[in-house]
Scaffold this active site. Structure first.
Site, mmCIF file in Angstrom:
data_model
loop_
_atom_site.group_PDB
_atom_site.id
_atom_site.type_symbol
_atom_site.label_atom_id
_atom_site.label_comp_id
_atom_site.label_asym_id
_atom_site.label_seq_id
_atom_site.Cartn_x
_atom_site.Cartn_y
_atom_site.Cartn_z
ATOM 1 N N GLU A 70 0.809 -1.359 -0.060
ATOM 2 C CA GLU A 70 0.056 -0.115 -0.071
ATOM 3 C C GLU A 70 0.901 1.343 -0.058
ATOM 4 O O GLU A 70 0.426 2.168 -0.649
ATOM 5 C CB GLU A 70 -0.920 -0.094 1.219
ATOM 6 C CG GLU A 70 -2.178 -0.880 1.082
ATOM 7 C CD GLU A 70 -3.264 -0.831 2.224
ATOM 8 O OE1 GLU A 70 -3.713 0.063 2.360
ATOM 9 O OE2 GLU A 70 -3.144 -1.626 3.147
ATOM 10 N N HIS A 75 7.174 -26.664 4.629
ATOM 11 C CA HIS A 75 6.683 -27.974 4.087
ATOM 12 C C HIS A 75 6.019 -27.635 2.756
ATOM 13 O O HIS A 75 5.281 -28.465 2.045
ATOM 14 C CB HIS A 75 5.618 -28.185 4.998
ATOM 15 C CG HIS A 75 5.849 -28.791 6.327
ATOM 16 N ND1 HIS A 75 6.488 -29.953 6.625
ATOM 17 C CD2 HIS A 75 6.138 -27.974 7.658
ATOM 18 C CE1 HIS A 75 6.873 -29.856 7.954
ATOM 19 N NE2 HIS A 75 6.792 -28.595 8.504
ATOM 20 N N LYS A 104 -13.769 0.337 -4.313
ATOM 21 C CA LYS A 104 -14.849 0.640 -3.361
ATOM 22 C C LYS A 104 -16.008 1.685 -4.118
ATOM 23 O O LYS A 104 -16.943 1.373 -4.144
ATOM 24 C CB LYS A 104 -14.542 1.430 -2.286
ATOM 25 C CG LYS A 104 -13.589 0.623 -1.135
ATOM 26 C CD LYS A 104 -13.229 1.316 0.085
ATOM 27 C CE LYS A 104 -12.449 0.569 1.030
ATOM 28 N NZ LYS A 104 -12.192 1.122 2.371
HETATM 29 C C1 F6R Z 1 -6.358 2.072 3.649
HETATM 30 C C2 F6R Z 1 -6.133 0.984 4.464
HETATM 31 C C3 F6R Z 1 -6.997 -0.157 3.747
HETATM 32 C C4 F6R Z 1 -8.275 0.047 4.623
HETATM 33 C C5 F6R Z 1 -9.490 -1.067 4.346
HETATM 34 C C6 F6R Z 1 -10.664 -1.033 5.230
HETATM 35 O O1 F6R Z 1 -5.318 3.080 4.242
HETATM 36 O O2 F6R Z 1 -5.414 0.713 4.941
HETATM 37 O O3 F6R Z 1 -6.544 -1.659 3.927
HETATM 38 O O4 F6R Z 1 -8.287 -0.172 6.024
HETATM 39 O O5 F6R Z 1 -9.905 -0.659 3.083
HETATM 40 O O6 F6R Z 1 -11.172 0.479 5.406
HETATM 41 P P1 F6R Z 1 -11.798 0.804 6.820
HETATM 42 O O7 F6R Z 1 -10.373 0.322 7.511
HETATM 43 O O8 F6R Z 1 -11.908 2.238 6.552
HETATM 44 O O9 F6R Z 1 -12.861 -0.067 7.157
#
Ligand code: F6R
Length: 336
Positions: free
Chosen positions: A224, A240, A332
């Site tokens: 990320e 393994h 998203k």
């Molecule tokens: C972005 C990040 C992502 C979010 C994931 C879930 O910085 O780390 O891995 O954590 O998309 O979103 P949240 O944490 O807001 O539920």
């Protein structure tokens, strides 16, 4: 530097601020009271739900507490809960944004099954859906993955209370993290130097026992923050299966990074060393990371903090934008 000085637009500042975030929030008083009640009951288990950066604190806590918890602790990163999670289970739902669809869906399943639910969030839908008595609100505006120390400060204390363990005082650990980063001890390669060694490679983080989730966190942070392919695996299991692919790994430039612990089982130590030798014979130059003379929790947090810094240094070297997660956001948006 104070907590308020952390720049939420700058991953370097957020990574440097890790020690300041640790212990900066506490579980709400009403949720601590409810957690204390749980410690007096016989529960089926503790189920930690969340995705990505909001899931990792749960994984780290599970690694720390599994040895002493009278209840099974499971982490769920999915839309639904396993069948055996029933009304006798406790659920901790974590979503930093409060809007992650998988977490909201699993939260609703937990509601339908009449589980006792605790929530940790900075806002969004989860804030609205949550019972205010068992909800802890976090300061907003951070990238979820950078908020790990905030989430962990709440989740660890809730879990420790639920399993009847003394709550960890995070303040002295936070101080140790600050001091260690001011001048990395002899034997610890400073994060910028390790990042240089990692440049152009595909890091493969390997760990064992309570540090398993540290390897996973490091892989995710490299993905990320540095926008680089990275993998993680677990000793002894990797001995393994994965070990048979070393020749291919080496030809692809995979760099094995062993996240070591002074608390590891002696047979696991022997496995790390033997695995390292096999890698070397194949022409690789494995790296072993140690933070000696620390308790298990200190070791886990120092490794995590250190590798978070490495991921940002690597982004600095490659010119990657370590804050933006445009593809996660796009996905998203597409699915919303
Ligand atoms: C972005 C990040 C992502 C979010 C994931 C879930 O910085 O780390 O891995 O954590 O998309 O979103 P949240 O944490 O807001 O539920």
């Amino acid at each position: 530097m104070k907590f308020g000085d952390i720049n939420k637009e700058d991953m370097q500042s957020m990574a440097n601020g890790f020690p300041l975030m640790l212990g900066a929030v506490q579980p709400s008083e009403s949720s601590l009271d409810a957690a204390l009640d749980i410690s007096r009951e016989r529960k089926g288990g503790l189920c930690l739900i969340g995705m990505g950066g909001s899931a990792i604190a749960g994984e780290l806590c599970k690694g720390l507490l599994n040895d002493s918890s009278p209840h099974p602790i499971i982490c769920v990163k999915d839309y639904s809960l396993p069948h055996f999670v029933d009304s006798n289970w406790v659920v901790i739902a974590v979503s930093y944004s409060g809007n992650t669809e998988e977490t909201i869906s699993a939260f609703k399943h937990a509601q339908q099954r009449k589980c006792e639910i605790f929530t940790i969030t900075s806002g969004g839908n989860l804030q609205e859906l949550a019972d205010p008595n068992t909800r802890t609100l976090l300061p907003g505006g951070f990238q979820p993955r950078a908020a790990l120390p905030l989430i962990l400060s709440v989740e660890l204390l809730l879990l420790e209370t639920m399993i009847g363990r003394t709550r960890t005082d995070l303040a002295p650990i936070s101080k140790k993290l600050r001091l260690i980063a001011e001048s990395w001890p002899v034997g610890v390669t400073p994060p910028d130097k390790l990042a240089k060694e990692m440049q152009g490679t595909i890091p493969l983080f390997m760990a064992s026992g309570h540090l398993e989730a540290v390897a996973y966190r490091a892989k995710c942070q490299i993905n990320e923050n540095s926008k680089i392919a990275s993998f993680h695996s677990v000793i002894p299991e990797a001995n393994h299966n994965e070990i048979e692919s070393l020749g291919w790994f080496n030809s692809m430039g995979v760099l094995p990074i062993f996240i070591r612990s002074e608390h590891e089982n002696p047979r696991v130590s022997a496995r790390f060393n033997a695995t390292s030798e096999i890698y070397e014979d194949e022409g690789a130059k494995p790296i072993h990371l140690w933070h000696p003379k620390r308790t298990k929790i200190e070791e886990l947090l120092i490794h995590t903090f250190y590798l978070d810094l490495v991921s940002v240094e690597l982004a600095n070297l490659t010119g990657a934008d370590s804050v933006s997660v445009e593809r996660i956001a796009r996905l998203k948006r597409t699915l919303s």
